[in-house]
Design an enzyme around this catalytic site. Sequence first.
Site, PDB file in Angstrom:
ATOM      1  N   CYS A  40       0.857  -1.176   0.000  1.00 13.74           N
ATOM      2  CA  CYS A  40       0.000   0.000   0.000  1.00 13.74           C
ATOM      3  C   CYS A  40       0.897   1.231   0.000  1.00 13.74           C
ATOM      4  O   CYS A  40       1.415   1.636   1.031  1.00 13.74           O
ATOM      5  CB  CYS A  40      -0.889  -0.009   1.251  1.00 13.74           C
ATOM      6  N   ALA A  41       1.132   1.778  -1.174  1.00 13.45           N
ATOM      7  CA  ALA A  41       1.960   2.975  -1.280  1.00 13.45           C
ATOM      8  C   ALA A  41       1.299   3.882  -2.313  1.00 13.45           C
ATOM      9  O   ALA A  41       0.959   3.428  -3.414  1.00 13.45           O
ATOM     10  CB  ALA A  41       3.373   2.612  -1.723  1.00 13.45           C
TER      11      ALA A  41
END
Lengths: 153, 410
Positions: free
Chosen positions: A93-94
């Site tokens: 999750c970036a």
Amino acid sequence: MAAVYMRRLGKELREIETEAPPAGLRLLKADDFDTWIFQIEVLGDSLYRGERFALKFRFDNTYPFSAPAVQFVVDSQMRAPVHPHVYTNGHICASILGEDWSPTLSVISVCITIQSMLASCKKKELPEGNDTYVRTAPDNPKKTHFVYDDDTV
Amino acid sequence: MGKNNVQDLLNNADIQDPFDFSQKILQDLDSAVRCKICSELYAAPVVLACGHCFCSLCARSQLSEKEACPACWKPATEDQLRINPAMEEAVIAWKAARAFVVRLATDDHIRQMRPQTPELRPTKKRRMSPASDSDIEMLEQPAAGPSTPRKPTKRPSSPAQPRPKSTARSRSSEPPVDDKLIDCPACAHRVHMDKINQHLDSGCKLPPSTVTTSAKQKDAWSKIFSGETRKKGKDRTGDDAPLPKVSYAVLKEKQIRELLAEHDLPTTGERSLLIARHQRWITLYNANLDHHPSQRRRTAELRTELRKWEDDRKAITKRGTAKEVAQAVNLTQHQRDNKAEFAVLVARARPKKATVAVSTSSGLAELDADGCSSPPVDKEHDLDASDTQVDMTIVDPDAPRPKESAILVE
């Protein structure tokens, strides 16, 4: 004449091969323009000292206008790092892999971002809701709609 | 691996990049005139409101996804784009000089690397004046050098000439000084005075191409009523206004087909495809206009490119690595594949109307979990009401991205 995305990736690859990639990164596989794999390790003082991970990039012909699909390789030999933004199936999750992607970014700049994401981690823990996510996650992390609300890690 | 093979591509001499130079200073020079999106030398460079520069096509493609500068995220819109003729000129000049500089740089590099060979040349001298070697080559070179001999042709240009570098691509076979050569007011190529009318009438085709009478007629009229016939222009390269954006949502499918027909584009396919095709056409067309007239491609070439784009787009769909664009198509496929299940869900939902949306979407969420790569859940819950694909298949890059499966992360 090759497609635009292949030309762009070709140039990135040539740069990687001509100039050695930044410390801690090593190109493991780039036989085609579908999938590239990098070995990534965090150098210096960090929670991941001595650990090595494999980062997989998947491209299609919308690159670089849309982000590549990037995830850690999880198989019989490799594990994803334990990190609050990394699910055990390797999904990351970036925001730069989603809504903050910019076509001026590159494969190497993504690697560096992931590297620094790991380097700045203060506590090794799994993301909240890891089990639920891993059970229902699509194969391609780009199909997940992540909500980015923590930029401290 | 066929055309997807990396080595095939890298061995292709057609691909140039800063690493053609081994000297850092020249790599930097080469990078400076390359677009940060496609990493090619700028083609029709434009600046955004923030001042960052990209190829027109790159900038337009990006802005249709997100209205912000990809380098600094400052807000930017397509109508704020301004052409950057100075950069274009620099790129054209660099393109002309590049091969020569690569050769010089390579020679120099080899000389530096070569072990000392005193019988050929005293070491001291080589160290002292590496530049003098290059100078010798420089003097030999200009005859073949692309930039130098053009200068004389350039000077006697008329004051009306829009940008000075317009002759950079003109036929080098033309005699350097010929006072019967004049600049075409439309395309700025140099044309013999006796031929200028024929040249203009042909839509600025350069010799040796021949001109058919019908094309002549059409373009002669279009010159007069350029406002009127602009959009119906055939293969003209003259100065044109950019095409306006279209609000497809208010148009009937038939009207969209008419828009496409105006540009001699295919009118086949679903509504979503028609819209995507027309949008891409506008992008390609307007980006082409940001080139200096002498650098523009002909409309026929743009059509070929549009076709290629459409083929690529289909390829994504097939590979199933699709994003929003292709999901529209996936959706119909998914609908077909799961028709039976939908029918069951619809039947189950029908008696208690109030809960239709809830039960349907949760039912589909389960399908998702089963691992079939399905399109966004949000979009689907009102699908089963009818079999048509009305709004769902509209591909609108400006529209908010559909949420697929929302995961909350701390």
